[in-house]
Design a protein around this motif. Structure first.
Motif, mmCIF file in Angstrom:
data_model
loop_
_atom_site.group_PDB
_atom_site.id
_atom_site.type_symbol
_atom_site.label_atom_id
_atom_site.label_comp_id
_atom_site.label_asym_id
_atom_site.label_seq_id
_atom_site.Cartn_x
_atom_site.Cartn_y
_atom_site.Cartn_z
ATOM 1 N N LYS A 23 -32.219 -33.520 13.332
ATOM 2 C CA LYS A 23 -32.073 -32.614 14.471
ATOM 3 C C LYS A 23 -30.612 -32.184 14.504
ATOM 4 O O LYS A 23 -29.710 -33.007 14.300
ATOM 5 N N PRO A 24 -30.319 -30.899 14.760
ATOM 6 C CA PRO A 24 -28.924 -30.490 14.894
ATOM 7 C C PRO A 24 -28.297 -31.097 16.143
ATOM 8 O O PRO A 24 -29.013 -31.471 17.090
ATOM 9 N N ASN A 25 -26.982 -31.204 16.142
ATOM 10 C CA ASN A 25 -26.315 -31.804 17.303
ATOM 11 C C ASN A 25 -26.402 -30.916 18.544
ATOM 12 O O ASN A 25 -26.169 -31.367 19.658
ATOM 13 N N ASP A 26 -26.765 -29.643 18.355
ATOM 14 C CA ASP A 26 -26.973 -28.729 19.478
ATOM 15 C C ASP A 26 -27.917 -27.632 19.005
ATOM 16 O O ASP A 26 -27.797 -27.144 17.878
ATOM 17 N N TYR A 27 -28.881 -27.251 19.846
ATOM 18 C CA TYR A 27 -29.847 -26.227 19.446
ATOM 19 C C TYR A 27 -29.328 -24.813 19.678
ATOM 20 O O TYR A 27 -29.887 -23.851 19.157
ATOM 21 N N ASP A 28 -28.282 -24.650 20.445
ATOM 22 C CA ASP A 28 -27.739 -23.339 20.789
ATOM 23 C C ASP A 28 -27.032 -22.743 19.578
ATOM 24 O O ASP A 28 -26.089 -23.323 19.044
ATOM 25 N N VAL A 29 -27.497 -21.564 19.140
ATOM 26 C CA VAL A 29 -26.911 -20.930 17.965
ATOM 27 C C VAL A 29 -25.442 -20.571 18.168
ATOM 28 O O VAL A 29 -24.687 -20.412 17.205
ATOM 29 N N ASN A 30 -25.012 -20.470 19.417
ATOM 30 C CA ASN A 30 -23.621 -20.120 19.706
ATOM 31 C C ASN A 30 -22.677 -21.328 19.639
ATOM 32 O O ASN A 30 -21.459 -21.154 19.696
ATOM 33 N N THR A 31 -23.247 -22.523 19.541
ATOM 34 C CA THR A 31 -22.436 -23.734 19.427
ATOM 35 C C THR A 31 -22.348 -24.131 17.961
ATOM 36 O O THR A 31 -23.386 -24.303 17.312
ATOM 37 N N PRO A 32 -21.151 -24.256 17.396
ATOM 38 C CA PRO A 32 -21.035 -24.636 15.985
ATOM 39 C C PRO A 32 -21.747 -25.962 15.706
ATOM 40 O O PRO A 32 -21.636 -26.922 16.468
ATOM 41 N N VAL A 33 -22.504 -25.984 14.616
ATOM 42 C CA VAL A 33 -23.258 -27.161 14.207
ATOM 43 C C VAL A 33 -22.684 -27.670 12.892
ATOM 44 O O VAL A 33 -22.377 -26.876 11.994
ATOM 45 N N GLU A 34 -22.548 -28.958 12.787
ATOM 46 C CA GLU A 34 -21.980 -29.543 11.575
ATOM 47 C C GLU A 34 -22.786 -29.132 10.341
ATOM 48 O O GLU A 34 -24.005 -29.266 10.307
ATOM 49 N N GLY A 35 -22.095 -28.614 9.345
ATOM 50 C CA GLY A 35 -22.730 -28.248 8.083
ATOM 51 C C GLY A 35 -23.363 -26.879 8.049
ATOM 52 O O GLY A 35 -23.905 -26.472 7.013
ATOM 53 N N GLU A 36 -23.309 -26.119 9.137
ATOM 54 C CA GLU A 36 -23.987 -24.818 9.154
ATOM 55 C C GLU A 36 -23.330 -23.830 8.196
ATOM 56 O O GLU A 36 -22.133 -23.875 7.933
ATOM 57 N N VAL A 37 -24.151 -22.921 7.672
ATOM 58 C CA VAL A 37 -23.697 -21.852 6.786
ATOM 59 C C VAL A 37 -24.277 -20.543 7.299
ATOM 60 O O VAL A 37 -25.490 -20.443 7.516
ATOM 61 N N ALA A 38 -23.413 -19.556 7.513
ATOM 62 C CA ALA A 38 -23.886 -18.206 7.848
ATOM 63 C C ALA A 38 -24.147 -17.462 6.542
ATOM 64 O O ALA A 38 -23.266 -17.365 5.679
ATOM 65 N N ILE A 39 -25.355 -16.958 6.389
ATOM 66 C CA ILE A 39 -25.708 -16.236 5.160
ATOM 67 C C ILE A 39 -25.082 -14.849 5.204
ATOM 68 O O ILE A 39 -25.423 -14.023 6.062
ATOM 69 N N CYS A 40 -24.166 -14.616 4.295
ATOM 70 C CA CYS A 40 -23.492 -13.318 4.206
ATOM 71 C C CYS A 40 -23.926 -12.627 2.915
ATOM 72 O O CYS A 40 -23.932 -13.248 1.845
ATOM 73 N N GLY A 41 -24.284 -11.374 3.014
ATOM 74 C CA GLY A 41 -24.728 -10.650 1.836
ATOM 75 C C GLY A 41 -24.590 -9.159 2.029
ATOM 76 O O GLY A 41 -24.391 -8.663 3.142
ATOM 77 N N LYS A 42 -24.697 -8.457 0.936
ATOM 78 C CA LYS A 42 -24.591 -7.001 0.935
ATOM 79 C C LYS A 42 -25.985 -6.383 0.916
ATOM 80 O O LYS A 42 -26.967 -7.059 0.572
ATOM 81 N N PRO A 43 -26.092 -5.104 1.260
ATOM 82 C CA PRO A 43 -27.399 -4.451 1.189
ATOM 83 C C PRO A 43 -28.005 -4.583 -0.210
ATOM 84 O O PRO A 43 -27.346 -4.305 -1.217
ATOM 85 N N GLY A 44 -29.237 -5.050 -0.256
ATOM 86 C CA GLY A 44 -29.914 -5.268 -1.526
ATOM 87 C C GLY A 44 -29.943 -6.713 -1.956
ATOM 88 O O GLY A 44 -30.729 -7.086 -2.835
ATOM 89 N N ASP A 45 -29.102 -7.558 -1.354
ATOM 90 C CA ASP A 45 -29.180 -8.992 -1.629
ATOM 91 C C ASP A 45 -30.402 -9.582 -0.914
ATOM 92 O O ASP A 45 -30.936 -8.989 0.035
#
Length: 268
Positions: free
Chosen positions: A162-184
């Motif tokens: 379980k994440p340490n917090d369910y709120d997406v606005n609260t940083p969670v340990e180990g989280e990764v934001a998926i960053c990509g360009k159009p077509g990825d």
């Protein structure tokens, strides 16, 4: 277009991390064609800061084309087996909303695993992979705070995670934001913990199209039976993906080999 994929290495990475990012999955002209389709689709929706359009394969042939992507479909067979179908086609559009105005449809989604309620069964605190989504990135998501999907790598392999917090606005340990360009494209299973963050960046619109696959014996989310419009002109591969393999439903559990042409990819 995406180069030839090395399926064994990608399978190993997927099993370890729970997600894959595939650069250049779609050429620029296909991205443009999809965005023109999306322009038309959302123009027919009530004005909103957030759009969620389910069963989007029925909305435009450009979206339907994605279900049998020539490089990614063999990868889906490698990850899920050959007895699979289209499970969901979910278009999400998020306009900039830095003030967090409430929207009629969700403009963000807190941390969760996908699945039904009650949830899929767990053994030893772990849930198996029941379906996998390919998310096609159709706008510039190369920086965070643009409504990026977030994941917690490896969370699908940690019993009772379980994440340490369910709120997406609260940083969670180990989280990764998926960053990509159009077509990825990025790929993840329903049992990986993930979230959809708000788009707080002025001048950028998040556009992501989720095409999901599941075993053919599961009920898909998009429809119970594919429409004649979808089946018109479908080749055997696409017909299988649309769940039209037999009038004998026992074959959905135990298909004859001629009913599941995706088997041709199983030895790749």
């Amino acid at each position: 277009m995406v180069a030839q994929l090395h399926l064994p290495a990608l399978t190993e990475q997927f099993e370890k991390d729970g997600y894959l990012l595939i650069p250049n999955a779609l050429p620029a002209e296909q991205v443009e064609r999809l965005n023109l389709a999306i322009d038309r689709i959302i123009a027919e929706e009530p004005e909103s800061l957030a759009y969620n359009v389910y069963h989007s394969v029925e909305s435009d042939p450009a979206i339907l084309e994605l279900i049998d992507h020539p490089q990614l479909l063999p990868l889906m067979v490698k990850l899920l087996g050959y007895n699979i179908q289209l499970h969901i086609s979910h278009l999400t559009v998020r306009k900039p909303n830095p003030a967090d105005f409430k929207t009629a449809t969700s403009s963000f989604i807190n941390w969760h695993q996908d699945g039904p309620h009650p949830s899929f069964p767990a053994i030893g605190g772990l849930t198996s992979t029941y379906y996998i989504k390919i998310c096609y990135i159709l706008s510039d998501m190369s920086e965070p705070n643009r409504g990026n999907t977030k994941v917690i790598p490896g969370s699908h392999r940690i019993p009772d995670f379980k994440p340490n917090d369910y709120d997406v606005n609260t940083p969670v340990e180990g989280e990764v934001a998926i960053c990509g360009k159009p077509g990825d494209a990025f790929i993840f299973p329903q049992n990986l913990w993930h979230a959809g963050s708000p788009n707080r960046t002025e001048g950028f619109e998040r556009r992501q199209l989720f095409i999901g696959y599941s075993p053919i014996w599961m009920r898909p989310i998009d429809y119970h039976t594919a429409s004649e419009q979808l089946l018109a002109g479908a080749n055997p591969l696409r017909r299988q993906l649309l769940g039209d393999i037999s009038t004998n439903y026992f074959n959905y559990y135990v298909p004859n080999l001629d009913q599941v042409p995706l088997k041709q990819y199983s030895d790749h």
